[in-house]
Design a protein around this motif. Sequence first.
Motif, mmCIF file in Angstrom:
data_model
loop_
_atom_site.group_PDB
_atom_site.id
_atom_site.type_symbol
_atom_site.label_atom_id
_atom_site.label_comp_id
_atom_site.label_asym_id
_atom_site.label_seq_id
_atom_site.Cartn_x
_atom_site.Cartn_y
_atom_site.Cartn_z
ATOM 1 N N GLY A 40 48.959 54.862 31.315
ATOM 2 C CA GLY A 40 47.651 54.244 31.531
ATOM 3 C C GLY A 40 47.693 52.746 31.738
ATOM 4 N N THR A 41 48.908 52.175 31.896
ATOM 5 C CA THR A 41 49.002 50.740 32.150
ATOM 6 C C THR A 41 49.470 50.481 33.581
ATOM 7 N N TYR A 42 49.153 49.290 34.075
ATOM 8 C CA TYR A 42 49.404 48.934 35.472
ATOM 9 C C TYR A 42 49.966 47.521 35.574
ATOM 10 N N ARG A 43 50.721 47.311 36.662
ATOM 11 C CA ARG A 43 51.245 45.986 37.010
ATOM 12 C C ARG A 43 50.467 45.478 38.216
ATOM 13 N N PHE A 44 50.046 44.216 38.143
ATOM 14 C CA PHE A 44 49.310 43.566 39.224
ATOM 15 C C PHE A 44 50.142 42.410 39.763
ATOM 16 N N ASP A 45 50.496 42.471 41.042
ATOM 17 C CA ASP A 45 51.151 41.363 41.738
ATOM 18 C C ASP A 45 50.056 40.680 42.558
ATOM 19 N N VAL A 46 49.686 39.482 42.169
ATOM 20 C CA VAL A 46 48.515 38.801 42.722
ATOM 21 C C VAL A 46 48.951 37.531 43.443
ATOM 22 N N THR A 47 48.473 37.386 44.683
ATOM 23 C CA THR A 47 48.742 36.185 45.466
ATOM 24 C C THR A 47 47.489 35.322 45.467
ATOM 25 N N VAL A 48 47.672 34.061 45.070
ATOM 26 C CA VAL A 48 46.574 33.102 44.926
ATOM 27 C C VAL A 48 46.817 31.928 45.873
ATOM 28 N N ARG A 49 45.733 31.452 46.474
ATOM 29 C CA ARG A 49 45.791 30.225 47.277
ATOM 30 C C ARG A 49 44.824 29.218 46.665
ATOM 31 N N HIS A 50 45.331 28.014 46.439
ATOM 32 C CA HIS A 50 44.504 26.943 45.890
ATOM 33 C C HIS A 50 45.121 25.604 46.268
ATOM 34 N N ALA A 51 44.310 24.645 46.563
ATOM 35 C CA ALA A 51 44.794 23.308 46.922
ATOM 36 C C ALA A 51 45.145 22.534 45.652
ATOM 37 N N ASP A 52 46.162 23.022 44.930
ATOM 38 C CA ASP A 52 46.574 22.363 43.685
ATOM 39 C C ASP A 52 46.853 20.892 43.946
ATOM 40 N N GLU A 53 46.322 20.045 43.066
ATOM 41 C CA GLU A 53 46.481 18.599 43.209
ATOM 42 C C GLU A 53 47.372 18.016 42.120
ATOM 43 N N GLY A 54 47.860 18.842 41.237
ATOM 44 C CA GLY A 54 48.639 18.384 40.085
ATOM 45 C C GLY A 54 47.985 18.878 38.814
ATOM 46 N N TRP A 55 48.353 18.272 37.701
ATOM 47 C CA TRP A 55 47.899 18.748 36.392
ATOM 48 C C TRP A 55 46.389 18.643 36.180
ATOM 49 N N ASP A 56 45.707 17.769 36.902
ATOM 50 C CA ASP A 56 44.263 17.610 36.720
ATOM 51 C C ASP A 56 43.443 18.682 37.425
ATOM 52 N N HIS A 57 44.023 19.361 38.422
ATOM 53 C CA HIS A 57 43.271 20.369 39.175
ATOM 54 C C HIS A 57 44.259 21.351 39.795
ATOM 55 N N TYR A 58 44.361 22.540 39.174
ATOM 56 C CA TYR A 58 45.268 23.565 39.698
ATOM 57 C C TYR A 58 44.768 24.957 39.307
ATOM 58 N N ALA A 59 45.256 25.964 40.024
ATOM 59 C CA ALA A 59 44.942 27.356 39.678
ATOM 60 C C ALA A 59 45.678 27.662 38.385
ATOM 61 N N ASN A 60 44.930 27.985 37.331
ATOM 62 C CA ASN A 60 45.565 28.126 36.021
ATOM 63 C C ASN A 60 45.507 29.541 35.435
ATOM 64 N N ALA A 61 44.979 30.513 36.203
ATOM 65 C CA ALA A 61 44.969 31.894 35.711
ATOM 66 C C ALA A 61 44.475 32.825 36.806
ATOM 67 N N VAL A 71 36.903 41.562 30.971
ATOM 68 C CA VAL A 71 38.255 41.151 31.330
ATOM 69 C C VAL A 71 39.247 42.159 30.747
ATOM 70 N N LEU A 72 39.993 42.836 31.626
ATOM 71 C CA LEU A 72 40.977 43.825 31.213
ATOM 72 C C LEU A 72 42.360 43.211 31.035
ATOM 73 N N GLY A 73 42.595 42.087 31.707
ATOM 74 C CA GLY A 73 43.875 41.405 31.600
ATOM 75 C C GLY A 73 43.793 40.019 32.201
ATOM 76 N N THR A 74 44.577 39.096 31.657
ATOM 77 C CA THR A 74 44.619 37.715 32.148
ATOM 78 C C THR A 74 46.062 37.253 32.227
ATOM 79 N N ARG A 75 46.411 36.644 33.334
ATOM 80 C CA ARG A 75 47.716 35.979 33.473
ATOM 81 C C ARG A 75 47.458 34.481 33.514
ATOM 82 N N GLU A 76 47.930 33.780 32.487
ATOM 83 C CA GLU A 76 47.829 32.323 32.458
ATOM 84 C C GLU A 76 48.909 31.749 33.363
ATOM 85 N N LEU A 77 48.549 30.751 34.142
ATOM 86 C CA LEU A 77 49.491 30.045 35.003
ATOM 87 C C LEU A 77 49.684 28.666 34.390
ATOM 88 N N LEU A 78 50.887 28.368 33.968
ATOM 89 C CA LEU A 78 51.124 27.241 33.068
ATOM 90 C C LEU A 78 51.461 25.922 33.749
#
Length: 125
Positions: A40-61, A71-78
């Motif tokens: 009953g568990t699944y793997r999600f391979d997710v492709t994200v596009r974001h104009a990351d500018e550095g630590w002040d503004h980036y895709a973080n999850a 929310v069934l699952g969250t991947r933090e982007l560090l």
Amino acid sequence: MARTRSRFLITLLAASLWPLAAYAGEADVVDVVVRAEGGGTYRFDVTVRHADEGWDHYANAFQVLGPDGAVLGTRELLHPHVDEQPFTRSLSGVAIPAGLHEVTVRAVDSVHATGGREMVVTVPR
């Protein structure tokens, strides 16, 4: 008269650029691959596009959501991915209830939170 015209031009320029700044700042999900892991568990391979500018503004999850928005699952982007766009990351072990056939995947960024392009994907059974 010249001062009024200058104010008008500045206001017009700002108004024309505002939608671009607001839209470009949100993180978009551009691809999702879902694989059953068993039990009953699944793997999600997710492709994200974001104009990351550095630590002040980036895709973080990214998040996997049920139809009720739970929310069934969250991947933090560090860290920012300034030089890697779009980028793909995985999240394993997401428990999906047996009767659920579709989920929504959304990206999150450190300034706007949510609001970018989401994807609805079918859960393979």
